[in-house]
Design a protein around this motif. Sequence first.
Motif, PDB file in Angstrom:
ATOM      1  N   ILE A  60       0.758  -1.239  -0.077  1.00 47.14           N
ATOM      2  CA  ILE A  60       0.004   0.001  -0.011  1.00 47.14           C
ATOM      3  C   ILE A  60       0.910   1.268   0.027  1.00 47.14           C
ATOM      4  O   ILE A  60       0.509   2.355  -0.560  1.00 47.14           O
ATOM      5  CB  ILE A  60      -0.866  -0.006   1.150  1.00 47.14           C
ATOM      6  CG1 ILE A  60      -2.019  -1.019   0.907  1.00 47.14           C
ATOM      7  CG2 ILE A  60      -1.746   1.240   1.505  1.00 47.14           C
ATOM      8  CD1 ILE A  60      -2.917  -1.550   2.254  1.00 47.14           C
ATOM      9  N   THR A  61       1.931   1.311   0.825  1.00 46.20           N
ATOM     10  CA  THR A  61       2.811   2.482   0.868  1.00 46.20           C
ATOM     11  C   THR A  61       3.531   2.588  -0.659  1.00 46.20           C
ATOM     12  O   THR A  61       3.567   3.836  -1.032  1.00 46.20           O
ATOM     13  CB  THR A  61       3.730   2.198   1.875  1.00 46.20           C
ATOM     14  OG1 THR A  61       3.364   2.048   3.100  1.00 46.20           O
ATOM     15  CG2 THR A  61       4.831   3.432   1.977  1.00 46.20           C
ATOM     16  N   LEU A  63       2.615   1.315  -3.681  1.00 53.72           N
ATOM     17  CA  LEU A  63       1.601   1.242  -4.860  1.00 53.72           C
ATOM     18  C   LEU A  63       0.468   2.224  -4.658  1.00 53.72           C
ATOM     19  O   LEU A  63       0.170   2.923  -5.653  1.00 53.72           O
ATOM     20  CB  LEU A  63       1.090  -0.114  -5.194  1.00 53.72           C
ATOM     21  CG  LEU A  63       2.133  -1.285  -5.619  1.00 53.72           C
ATOM     22  CD1 LEU A  63       1.170  -2.475  -5.874  1.00 53.72           C
ATOM     23  CD2 LEU A  63       2.517  -0.830  -6.872  1.00 53.72           C
ATOM     24  N   GLY A  64      -0.008   2.452  -3.432  1.00 54.89           N
ATOM     25  CA  GLY A  64      -1.106   3.126  -3.206  1.00 54.89           C
ATOM     26  C   GLY A  64      -2.283   2.457  -3.259  1.00 54.89           C
ATOM     27  O   GLY A  64      -2.402   1.342  -3.608  1.00 54.89           O
ATOM     28  N   ILE A  65      -3.573   2.774  -2.482  1.00 60.19           N
ATOM     29  CA  ILE A  65      -4.756   2.091  -2.324  1.00 60.19           C
ATOM     30  C   ILE A  65      -5.306   1.864  -3.691  1.00 60.19           C
ATOM     31  O   ILE A  65      -5.773   0.721  -4.012  1.00 60.19           O
ATOM     32  CB  ILE A  65      -5.627   2.660  -1.066  1.00 60.19           C
ATOM     33  CG1 ILE A  65      -4.964   2.473   0.019  1.00 60.19           C
ATOM     34  CG2 ILE A  65      -7.085   2.277  -1.606  1.00 60.19           C
ATOM     35  CD1 ILE A  65      -5.928   2.939   1.142  1.00 60.19           C
TER      36      ILE A  65
END
Length: 74
Positions: A60-61, A63-65
């Motif tokens: 998540i950090t 790539l992002g949500i």
Amino acid sequence: MAERLATRPDILDRRRETVEHPFGSIKQWINQGAFLTRGLASVNADFSLTSIAYNLRRAITILGIPAMLQAMQT
């Protein structure tokens, strides 16, 4: 081990960068130095859950949500 380190002194630094950082982060997250469970099966389960949480948090950090949600749809 001493012989290998003498011929390749950079190998220990490489290990510290790649292997020990996740373990240090995980130990800091759970705020303890040892597992609270007893027995190999319990410790394996405990560490597996912690590893999944660590990997999801890193993904998540990085790539992002939105990218994670998109990857789950395919």
